[in-house]
Motif scaffolding. Structure first.
Motif, short mmCIF file in Angstrom:
data_model
loop_
_atom_site.label_atom_id
_atom_site.label_comp_id
_atom_site.label_asym_id
_atom_site.label_seq_id
_atom_site.Cartn_x
_atom_site.Cartn_y
_atom_site.Cartn_z
N PHE A 1 101.78 50.39 -16.71
CA PHE A 1 100.44 50.89 -16.43
C PHE A 1 99.46 49.73 -16.17
O PHE A 1 98.65 49.80 -15.25
CB PHE A 1 99.94 51.78 -17.58
CG PHE A 1 98.63 52.43 -17.29
CD1 PHE A 1 98.55 53.46 -16.37
CD2 PHE A 1 97.48 52.01 -17.93
CE1 PHE A 1 97.33 54.06 -16.09
CE2 PHE A 1 96.27 52.60 -17.66
CZ PHE A 1 96.19 53.64 -16.73
N GLU A 2 99.55 48.67 -16.94
CA GLU A 2 98.68 47.51 -16.73
C GLU A 2 98.97 46.86 -15.38
O GLU A 2 98.05 46.45 -14.67
CB GLU A 2 98.84 46.50 -17.86
CG GLU A 2 98.17 46.98 -19.14
CD GLU A 2 98.06 45.90 -20.19
OE1 GLU A 2 97.92 44.71 -19.81
OE2 GLU A 2 98.10 46.24 -21.37
N ARG A 3 100.25 46.78 -15.01
CA ARG A 3 100.63 46.24 -13.71
C ARG A 3 100.09 47.13 -12.58
O ARG A 3 99.58 46.63 -11.58
CB ARG A 3 102.15 46.13 -13.64
CG ARG A 3 102.65 45.18 -12.60
CD ARG A 3 104.15 44.88 -12.72
NE ARG A 3 104.95 46.07 -12.45
CZ ARG A 3 105.72 46.71 -13.34
NH1 ARG A 3 105.79 46.27 -14.59
NH2 ARG A 3 106.41 47.77 -13.01
N PHE A 4 100.18 48.44 -12.77
CA PHE A 4 99.67 49.39 -11.78
C PHE A 4 98.16 49.20 -11.58
O PHE A 4 97.69 49.12 -10.44
CB PHE A 4 99.97 50.83 -12.22
CG PHE A 4 99.19 51.87 -11.48
CD1 PHE A 4 99.51 52.20 -10.18
CD2 PHE A 4 98.12 52.51 -12.08
CE1 PHE A 4 98.78 53.14 -9.48
CE2 PHE A 4 97.38 53.46 -11.39
CZ PHE A 4 97.72 53.78 -10.09
N VAL A 5 97.42 49.13 -12.66
CA VAL A 5 95.96 48.98 -12.56
C VAL A 5 95.61 47.66 -11.89
O VAL A 5 94.74 47.62 -11.00
CB VAL A 5 95.30 49.10 -13.96
CG1 VAL A 5 93.84 48.68 -13.91
CG2 VAL A 5 95.42 50.51 -14.49
N THR A 6 96.27 46.59 -12.25
CA THR A 6 95.97 45.28 -11.67
C THR A 6 96.33 45.20 -10.19
O THR A 6 95.52 44.78 -9.37
CB THR A 6 96.73 44.17 -12.44
OG1 THR A 6 96.35 44.23 -13.81
CG2 THR A 6 96.40 42.80 -11.88
N GLU A 7 97.55 45.62 -9.84
CA GLU A 7 98.03 45.45 -8.47
C GLU A 7 97.56 46.54 -7.52
O GLU A 7 97.06 46.26 -6.43
CB GLU A 7 99.56 45.39 -8.46
CG GLU A 7 100.11 44.19 -9.18
CD GLU A 7 101.62 44.20 -9.29
OE1 GLU A 7 102.28 45.04 -8.63
OE2 GLU A 7 102.16 43.38 -10.06
N ALA A 8 97.74 47.80 -7.90
CA ALA A 8 97.46 48.91 -6.98
C ALA A 8 96.01 49.35 -6.99
O ALA A 8 95.48 49.74 -5.96
CB ALA A 8 98.37 50.10 -7.32
N ILE A 9 95.36 49.30 -8.14
CA ILE A 9 93.98 49.79 -8.23
C ILE A 9 92.98 48.66 -7.97
O ILE A 9 92.26 48.68 -6.98
CB ILE A 9 93.72 50.46 -9.60
CG1 ILE A 9 94.67 51.66 -9.80
CG2 ILE A 9 92.27 50.88 -9.73
CD1 ILE A 9 94.51 52.76 -8.77
N GLU A 10 92.93 47.69 -8.84
CA GLU A 10 91.97 46.60 -8.68
C GLU A 10 92.25 45.78 -7.42
O GLU A 10 91.32 45.29 -6.78
CB GLU A 10 91.97 45.70 -9.92
CG GLU A 10 91.42 46.41 -11.14
CD GLU A 10 91.57 45.60 -12.42
OE1 GLU A 10 92.20 44.52 -12.40
OE2 GLU A 10 91.05 46.06 -13.45
N GLY A 11 93.51 45.66 -7.03
CA GLY A 11 93.89 44.93 -5.82
C GLY A 11 93.37 45.58 -4.55
O GLY A 11 93.26 44.92 -3.52
N ASN A 12 93.05 46.85 -4.60
CA ASN A 12 92.53 47.58 -3.45
C ASN A 12 91.04 47.91 -3.59
O ASN A 12 90.52 48.73 -2.83
CB ASN A 12 93.32 48.88 -3.24
CG ASN A 12 94.71 48.60 -2.69
OD1 ASN A 12 94.86 47.89 -1.72
ND2 ASN A 12 95.72 49.18 -3.33
N GLY A 13 90.37 47.33 -4.59
CA GLY A 13 88.94 47.57 -4.78
C GLY A 13 88.63 48.96 -5.31
O GLY A 13 87.56 49.50 -5.05
N LEU A 14 89.56 49.54 -6.05
CA LEU A 14 89.41 50.90 -6.57
C LEU A 14 89.13 50.89 -8.07
O LEU A 14 89.25 49.86 -8.73
CB LEU A 14 90.67 51.72 -6.28
CG LEU A 14 91.07 51.81 -4.81
CD1 LEU A 14 92.43 52.47 -4.66
CD2 LEU A 14 90.03 52.58 -4.03
N GLY A 15 88.80 52.05 -8.59
CA GLY A 15 88.61 52.24 -10.02
C GLY A 15 89.48 53.39 -10.49
O GLY A 15 89.77 54.31 -9.72
#
Length: 113
Positions: free
Chosen positions: A42-56
């Motif tokens: 989940f932490e990897r998902f938030v860092t790479e997929a969410i924050e990496g794309n400028g999302l919340g």
């Protein structure tokens, strides 16, 4: 409420041309997965997929809602990038569901064209 609203009020209510879009996510973890492995994923998902794309992301480890990290809408391209990241074959997941784009403030309202 009246449908003949001023531009200022439409902006304040996030309706019509000021509609903001996001999407829902559901994670299905593999049976018997170690809670620490789920947290690491989940932490990897938030860092790479969410924050990496400028999302919340708002939610928990198994369900949540993705919106833009600032005022505005998630684009179809950003949604596709998150979906592609989830389909890369992560060992922790048995599957995931990504909804179509929805109105962030009024999910029951249709998405404006």
């Amino acid at each position: 409420m009246a449908t003949n609203r001023s531009r200022r009020l439409r902006k304040k209510l996030c309706v019509d041309e000021f509609q903001e879009l996001g999407f829902e996510l559901v994670f299905n973890y593999k049976e018997g997965l170690d809670p620490e492995a789920a947290s690491a994923f989940f932490e990897r998902f938030v860092t790479e997929a969410i924050e990496g794309n400028g999302l919340g992301f708002i939610g928990a480890q198994d369900y949540g809602f993705v919106c833009l990290g600032k005022r505005g809408s998630v684009s179809a391209e950003q949604r596709a990038q998150v979906e592609a990241w989830l389909q890369k074959g992560h060992a922790e997941l048995a599957g995931s569901t990504v909804s179509p784009l929805l109105d962030v403030w009024y999910p029951e309202n249709p998405v404006n064209a």
